[in-house]
Scaffold this motif. Structure first.
Motif, mmCIF file in Angstrom:
data_model
loop_
_atom_site.group_PDB
_atom_site.id
_atom_site.type_symbol
_atom_site.label_atom_id
_atom_site.label_comp_id
_atom_site.label_asym_id
_atom_site.label_seq_id
_atom_site.Cartn_x
_atom_site.Cartn_y
_atom_site.Cartn_z
ATOM 1 N N MET A 268 66.931 13.591 -109.020
ATOM 2 C CA MET A 268 67.673 13.539 -110.262
ATOM 3 C C MET A 268 68.083 14.970 -110.576
ATOM 4 O O MET A 268 67.330 15.738 -111.149
ATOM 5 C CB MET A 268 66.840 12.897 -111.362
ATOM 6 N N ALA A 269 69.242 15.278 -110.149
ATOM 7 C CA ALA A 269 69.787 16.612 -109.992
ATOM 8 C C ALA A 269 69.553 17.587 -111.138
ATOM 9 O O ALA A 269 69.947 17.361 -112.258
ATOM 10 C CB ALA A 269 71.284 16.499 -109.744
ATOM 11 N N LEU B 80 61.303 0.003 -104.048
ATOM 12 C CA LEU B 80 60.961 1.039 -103.068
ATOM 13 C C LEU B 80 61.000 0.549 -101.626
ATOM 14 O O LEU B 80 60.722 1.324 -100.714
ATOM 15 C CB LEU B 80 59.570 1.602 -103.383
ATOM 16 N N GLU B 81 61.363 -0.707 -101.428
ATOM 17 C CA GLU B 81 61.388 -1.257 -100.066
ATOM 18 C C GLU B 81 62.345 -0.469 -99.180
ATOM 19 O O GLU B 81 63.481 -0.186 -99.558
ATOM 20 C CB GLU B 81 61.794 -2.728 -100.093
ATOM 21 N N TRP C 295 58.890 17.498 -99.368
ATOM 22 C CA TRP C 295 59.146 16.135 -98.943
ATOM 23 C C TRP C 295 60.580 15.764 -99.274
ATOM 24 O O TRP C 295 61.056 15.993 -100.377
ATOM 25 C CB TRP C 295 58.161 15.172 -99.607
ATOM 26 N N GLU C 296 61.252 15.186 -98.305
ATOM 27 C CA GLU C 296 62.650 14.791 -98.455
ATOM 28 C C GLU C 296 62.735 13.267 -98.535
ATOM 29 O O GLU C 296 62.270 12.561 -97.644
ATOM 30 C CB GLU C 296 63.442 15.306 -97.255
ATOM 31 N N LEU C 297 63.335 12.802 -99.610
ATOM 32 C CA LEU C 297 63.476 11.370 -99.841
ATOM 33 C C LEU C 297 64.563 10.802 -98.936
ATOM 34 O O LEU C 297 65.652 11.369 -98.830
ATOM 35 C CB LEU C 297 63.838 11.124 -101.310
ATOM 36 N N ASP C 298 64.259 9.702 -98.279
ATOM 37 C CA ASP C 298 65.229 9.006 -97.444
ATOM 38 C C ASP C 298 65.423 7.610 -98.027
ATOM 39 O O ASP C 298 64.582 6.728 -97.855
ATOM 40 C CB ASP C 298 64.736 8.934 -96.003
ATOM 41 N N ALA C 299 66.515 7.458 -98.780
ATOM 42 C CA ALA C 299 66.835 6.181 -99.423
ATOM 43 C C ALA C 299 68.339 5.984 -99.344
ATOM 44 O O ALA C 299 69.098 6.956 -99.337
ATOM 45 C CB ALA C 299 66.387 6.200 -100.884
ATOM 46 N N GLU D 33 64.419 7.485 -107.476
ATOM 47 C CA GLU D 33 63.987 8.713 -108.146
ATOM 48 C C GLU D 33 63.389 8.406 -109.523
ATOM 49 O O GLU D 33 62.436 9.062 -109.945
ATOM 50 C CB GLU D 33 65.140 9.704 -108.264
ATOM 51 N N ALA D 34 63.924 7.409 -110.192
ATOM 52 C CA ALA D 34 63.375 7.020 -111.497
ATOM 53 C C ALA D 34 61.950 6.468 -111.333
ATOM 54 O O ALA D 34 61.057 6.819 -112.107
ATOM 55 C CB ALA D 34 64.274 5.981 -112.167
ATOM 56 N N VAL D 35 61.740 5.636 -110.332
ATOM 57 C CA VAL D 35 60.400 5.094 -110.083
ATOM 58 C C VAL D 35 59.447 6.225 -109.695
ATOM 59 O O VAL D 35 58.302 6.274 -110.167
ATOM 60 C CB VAL D 35 60.433 3.993 -108.999
#
Length: 170
Positions: A1-2, A77-78, A93-97, A106-108
């Protein structure tokens, strides 16, 4: 969330359905306003992204209010992963979604961080006529209202009225 504190962005999202003149207003219902909100928070502004974001918001509101269990967030989150990235500063950690789900995920994650860092401090306003949420950052953890100037004063005035009304009718 920038470029925003994730917890503040989470609070903005949770508070995007205020009660105004007795009716729930969805600040993300207007496509142009929603697109601006999404882009201001690092999103793309697409319709699919908005659909996922609203689904996450509604689920998170229910979880924070205690009307749904936290496990109800699992479908959001699946298929999402987080990958380590090593640099001279350490591990990040880099989010991959998928792009259309990134804001919702990102909200969760912001909710989860708030649960861990500030347990019990993310909660609904104690005014039963208010739909807003607050993050209590006070030392005593006794904040009850989204706004002392609005809900706090309103509830205190209501209690005062009830006490004085009861005293005069006795």
């Amino acid at each position: 969330m920038a470029d925003r504190e994730p917890q503040e962005t989470l609070l903005e999202l949770l508070n995007s359905t205020p009660l105004i003149s007795g009716a729930v207003q969805d600040e993300l219902a207007d496509p142009e306003a929603a697109e601006r909100w999404q882009q201001a928070h690092g999103g793309t502004g697409t319709v699919d992204e908005l659909r996922n974001l609203m689904q996450a918001r509604d689920a998170l509101q229910d979880v924070v209010r205690g009307t749904r269990p936290a496990t109800s967030l699992a479908p959001l989150l699946e298929g999402v992963t987080s990958r380590p990235r090593l640099s001279c500063e350490g591990v990040s950690w880099e989010l991959d979604a998928p792009a259309e789900r990134r804001l919702a995920v990102e909200a969760v994650l912001a909710w989860s961080e708030a649960q861990q860092a500030l347990p019990g401090r993310l909660r609904p306003c104690a005014n039963p006529e208010c739909r807003l949420f607050l993050i209590d950052r006070s030392k005593t953890n006794k904040a009850r209202w989204c706004s002392m100037a609005v809900c706090g004063n309103r509830m205190k005035a209501r209690r005062h009225y009830q006490r004085t009304k009861g005293a005069t009718s006795a």
